[in-house]
Design a protein around this motif. Structure first.
Motif, PDB file in Angstrom:
ATOM      1  N   PHE A 109      -0.275  -5.704  16.126  1.00  0.00           N
ATOM      2  CA  PHE A 109       1.008  -5.027  16.269  1.00  0.00           C
ATOM      3  C   PHE A 109       0.805  -3.673  16.935  1.00  0.00           C
ATOM      4  CE2 PHE A 109       2.143  -7.633  12.430  1.00  0.00           C
ATOM      5  CZ  PHE A 109       3.199  -8.330  12.993  1.00  0.00           C
ATOM      6  N   PHE A 110       1.833  -3.189  17.609  1.00  0.00           N
ATOM      7  CA  PHE A 110       1.808  -1.818  18.131  1.00  0.00           C
ATOM      8  C   PHE A 110       2.248  -0.809  17.053  1.00  0.00           C
ATOM      9  CE2 PHE A 110       1.642  -0.281  22.735  1.00  0.00           C
ATOM     10  CZ  PHE A 110       0.482  -0.981  22.998  1.00  0.00           C
ATOM     11  N   PRO A 111       3.378  -1.016  16.380  1.00  0.00           N
ATOM     12  CA  PRO A 111       3.822  -0.014  15.404  1.00  0.00           C
ATOM     13  C   PRO A 111       3.169  -0.195  14.036  1.00  0.00           C
ATOM     14  CG  PRO A 111       5.441  -1.757  15.534  1.00  0.00           C
ATOM     15  CD  PRO A 111       4.378  -2.099  16.550  1.00  0.00           C
ATOM     16  N   MET A 112       3.258   0.839  13.232  1.00  0.00           N
ATOM     17  CA  MET A 112       2.849   0.720  11.826  1.00  0.00           C
ATOM     18  C   MET A 112       3.888  -0.121  11.100  1.00  0.00           C
ATOM     19  SD  MET A 112       2.205   3.698   8.966  1.00  0.00           S
ATOM     20  CE  MET A 112       3.947   4.036   8.727  1.00  0.00           C
ATOM     21  N   LEU A 113       3.428  -1.057  10.298  1.00  0.00           N
ATOM     22  CA  LEU A 113       4.336  -1.904   9.537  1.00  0.00           C
ATOM     23  C   LEU A 113       3.972  -1.851   8.060  1.00  0.00           C
ATOM     24  CD1 LEU A 113       4.532  -5.132  11.764  1.00  0.00           C
ATOM     25  CD2 LEU A 113       6.166  -3.250  11.654  1.00  0.00           C
ATOM     26  N   THR A 114       4.976  -1.692   7.232  1.00  0.00           N
ATOM     27  CA  THR A 114       4.775  -1.752   5.785  1.00  0.00           C
ATOM     28  C   THR A 114       5.341  -3.078   5.298  1.00  0.00           C
ATOM     29  OG1 THR A 114       4.974   0.655   5.596  1.00  0.00           O
ATOM     30  CG2 THR A 114       5.242  -0.629   3.583  1.00  0.00           C
ATOM     31  N   THR A 115       4.457  -3.937   4.830  1.00  0.00           N
ATOM     32  CA  THR A 115       4.867  -5.284   4.441  1.00  0.00           C
ATOM     33  C   THR A 115       4.409  -5.582   3.015  1.00  0.00           C
ATOM     34  OG1 THR A 115       2.848  -6.458   5.089  1.00  0.00           O
ATOM     35  CG2 THR A 115       4.413  -5.927   6.835  1.00  0.00           C
ATOM     36  N   ALA A 116       4.870  -6.704   2.498  1.00  0.00           N
ATOM     37  CA  ALA A 116       4.445  -7.131   1.165  1.00  0.00           C
ATOM     38  C   ALA A 116       2.950  -7.415   1.130  1.00  0.00           C
ATOM     39  CB  ALA A 116       5.234  -8.373   0.737  1.00  0.00           C
ATOM     40  N   ALA A 117       2.382  -7.678   2.318  1.00  0.00           N
ATOM     41  CA  ALA A 117       0.949  -7.969   2.404  1.00  0.00           C
ATOM     42  C   ALA A 117       0.137  -6.697   2.645  1.00  0.00           C
ATOM     43  CB  ALA A 117       0.692  -8.966   3.519  1.00  0.00           C
ATOM     44  N   GLY A 118       0.812  -5.566   2.611  1.00  0.00           N
ATOM     45  CA  GLY A 118       0.096  -4.304   2.809  1.00  0.00           C
ATOM     46  C   GLY A 118       0.587  -3.568   4.049  1.00  0.00           C
ATOM     47  N   THR A 119       0.068  -2.371   4.227  1.00  0.00           N
ATOM     48  CA  THR A 119       0.464  -1.548   5.378  1.00  0.00           C
ATOM     49  C   THR A 119      -0.470  -1.810   6.559  1.00  0.00           C
ATOM     50  OG1 THR A 119       1.366   0.181   3.957  1.00  0.00           O
ATOM     51  CG2 THR A 119       0.784   0.806   6.215  1.00  0.00           C
ATOM     52  N   ILE A 120       0.136  -2.053   7.709  1.00  0.00           N
ATOM     53  CA  ILE A 120      -0.633  -2.288   8.930  1.00  0.00           C
ATOM     54  C   ILE A 120      -0.599  -1.014   9.770  1.00  0.00           C
ATOM     55  CG2 ILE A 120      -0.741  -3.620  11.079  1.00  0.00           C
ATOM     56  CD1 ILE A 120       0.537  -5.945   9.488  1.00  0.00           C
ATOM     57  N   PRO A 121      -1.745  -0.440  10.091  1.00  0.00           N
ATOM     58  CA  PRO A 121      -1.753   0.811  10.862  1.00  0.00           C
ATOM     59  C   PRO A 121      -1.305   0.594  12.300  1.00  0.00           C
ATOM     60  CG  PRO A 121      -3.985  -0.011  10.621  1.00  0.00           C
ATOM     61  CD  PRO A 121      -3.110  -0.897   9.776  1.00  0.00           C
ATOM     62  N   PRO A 122      -0.786   1.626  12.958  1.00  0.00           N
ATOM     63  CA  PRO A 122      -0.337   1.478  14.345  1.00  0.00           C
ATOM     64  C   PRO A 122      -1.509   1.324  15.304  1.00  0.00           C
ATOM     65  CG  PRO A 122      -0.234   3.769  13.680  1.00  0.00           C
ATOM     66  CD  PRO A 122      -0.579   2.988  12.443  1.00  0.00           C
ATOM     67  N   ALA A 123      -1.236   0.733  16.446  1.00  0.00           N
ATOM     68  CA  ALA A 123      -2.256   0.606  17.492  1.00  0.00           C
ATOM     69  C   ALA A 123      -2.550   1.975  18.091  1.00  0.00           C
ATOM     70  CB  ALA A 123      -1.765  -0.344  18.577  1.00  0.00           C
TER      71      ALA A 123
END
Length: 388
Positions: free
Chosen positions: A159-173
């Motif tokens: 992903f390009f943006p930071m995403l906060t999901t039920a599976a955890g937070t994904i940092p931005p590119a």
């Protein structure tokens, strides 16, 4: 005065020199506009739209080229499939306005001069406030920078943006843009809109404020030499300065998910910013989008017109990116041309005032001679290279 819009024959060129809206304005000003049949098809402007705007659509390309006072194009004149050169279709005394790559292919300008054509190169429009509305290099570079960001985002397996999901937070590119001219700044802005964290590098310290205003971090390198050429463009720097730059930026390259390179020097091979060793240190899955591919590339691994994978890194070498957005790219280019026409056409007649800095810079051939000293020097160097 007859203003003609030629149909492009360059492979992959989808832009057109004038769009119907602009044609309508020129017709209202008393100019006769001819459009070669099908000229706007690939940019989704129909012959009927041109006719509605007041243009005359001609199926006879030979007549259009041979009788027009001013011929407008996007790509430089080429050899046709029938073996005839587009240059030879122009009548002596006609005016050709187009991208001409005069410093990279000065022999073309010599041929235009020998033909007796007045050639105006859109690449040679000076970078001044007064000429800004005519600056086609900048308008098209903005399109390329935008597209480069989208290509990088599409090719990155993250992903390009930071995403906060039920599976955890994904940092931005993390995106690293090398070269903060018009293309680089548009790439920065687009990547930021997509949610990436962006860093940018340029040898010109003056662009730091522009980079920061877009929300990116500026990577500074003190090169201790002049880095700005005439017109505000980046200047070719010494090998020592290039080595110092690579040393500083290597750590930023290692951390980047996407690298967009934009550094070009008119009439010369693009400087190598990313060596093979630097690419080898990049993370698997990361992406390089090289906007200098047509000039050889800023990355040592770039293959113009191809996407290649080295050590798990995808290196993209797109060619003529502005053509991939032909509607808006054509609209912008048409406005650049119209502004230029307002300067050189007075009361329906051609009026070239060589005391005007814009005309003096952009007119590379007139009266059977090459007018521009930089083009003369490039031609002399090319001839010397052939003799050598």
């Amino acid at each position: 005065m007859k203003i003609a819009v030629a149909k492009e024959i360059e492979v992959g060129e989808r832009r057109v020199a004038l769009v119907p809206d602009v044609v309508g304005k020129l017709v209202k000003q008393g100019l006769e506009v001819w459009v070669e049949a099908g000229a706007g098809d690939l940019s989704y402007f129909s012959d009927a739209a041109y006719e509605s705007a007041g243009a005359q659509v001609l199926n006879d390309g030979a007549r259009l080229w041979g009788e027009a006072d001013v011929v407008l194009k996007v790509s430089p004149p080429r050899e046709r499939e029938d073996g005839q050169s587009e240059i030879d279709r122009l009548r002596p005394g006609a005016v050709l306005i187009s991208f001409l790559n005069p410093l990279g292919e000065p022999s073309r300008i010599q041929r235009l001069a020998e033909r007796g054509v007045t050639a105006i190169s859109m690449e040679m429009i000076p970078r001044t406030s007064r000429a800004q509305s005519m600056d086609a290099l900048s308008s098209q570079a903005g399109v390329a920078g935008y597209q480069a960001a989208l290509l990088g985002a599409a090719a990155l397996p993250k992903f390009f943006p930071m995403l906060t999901t039920a599976a955890g937070t994904i940092p931005p590119a993390k995106v690293f843009v090398m070269g903060a001219g018009v293309a680089g700044l548009q790439a920065i802005a687009t990547c930021r809109r997509l949610g990436a964290v962006v860093e940018a590098f340029d040898i010109r310290p003056a662009v730091k404020e522009e980079v920061q205003s877009l929300g990116a971090k500026f990577v500074e390198v003190n090169l201790e030499e002049d880095t700005v050429a005439e017109g505000g463009y980046a200047k070719e720097i010494s090998e020592a300065a290039k080595a110092r730059s690579r040393q500083i930026i290597t750590e930023h390259v290692k951390q980047a998910d996407v690298i967009i390179t934009t550094a070009q020097v008119p009439g010369k091979a693009a400087p190598i910013l990313l060596t093979e060793e630097m690419v080898a240190q990049m993370k698997p899955g990361s992406v390089v989008v090289d906007l200098a591919a047509e000039q050889g590339g800023n990355c040592a691994c770039t293959e113009p017109g191809k996407d290649v994978v080295k050590n798990g890194v995808t290196i993209m070498g797109p060619i003529n990116l502005p053509s991939s957005l032909p509607i808006h790219a054509s609209q912008m280019y048409a406005k650049n041309l119209t502004s230029l026409l307002q300067l050189i056409v007075k009361d329906g007649e051609l009026a070239l005032n060589f005391e005007d800095d814009i005309i003096a810079s952009a007119c590379v051939a007139h009266g059977g001679e090459i007018r521009n000293e930089r083009v003369k020097a490039a031609l002399a160097a090319a001839c010397e290279g052939v003799r050598g």
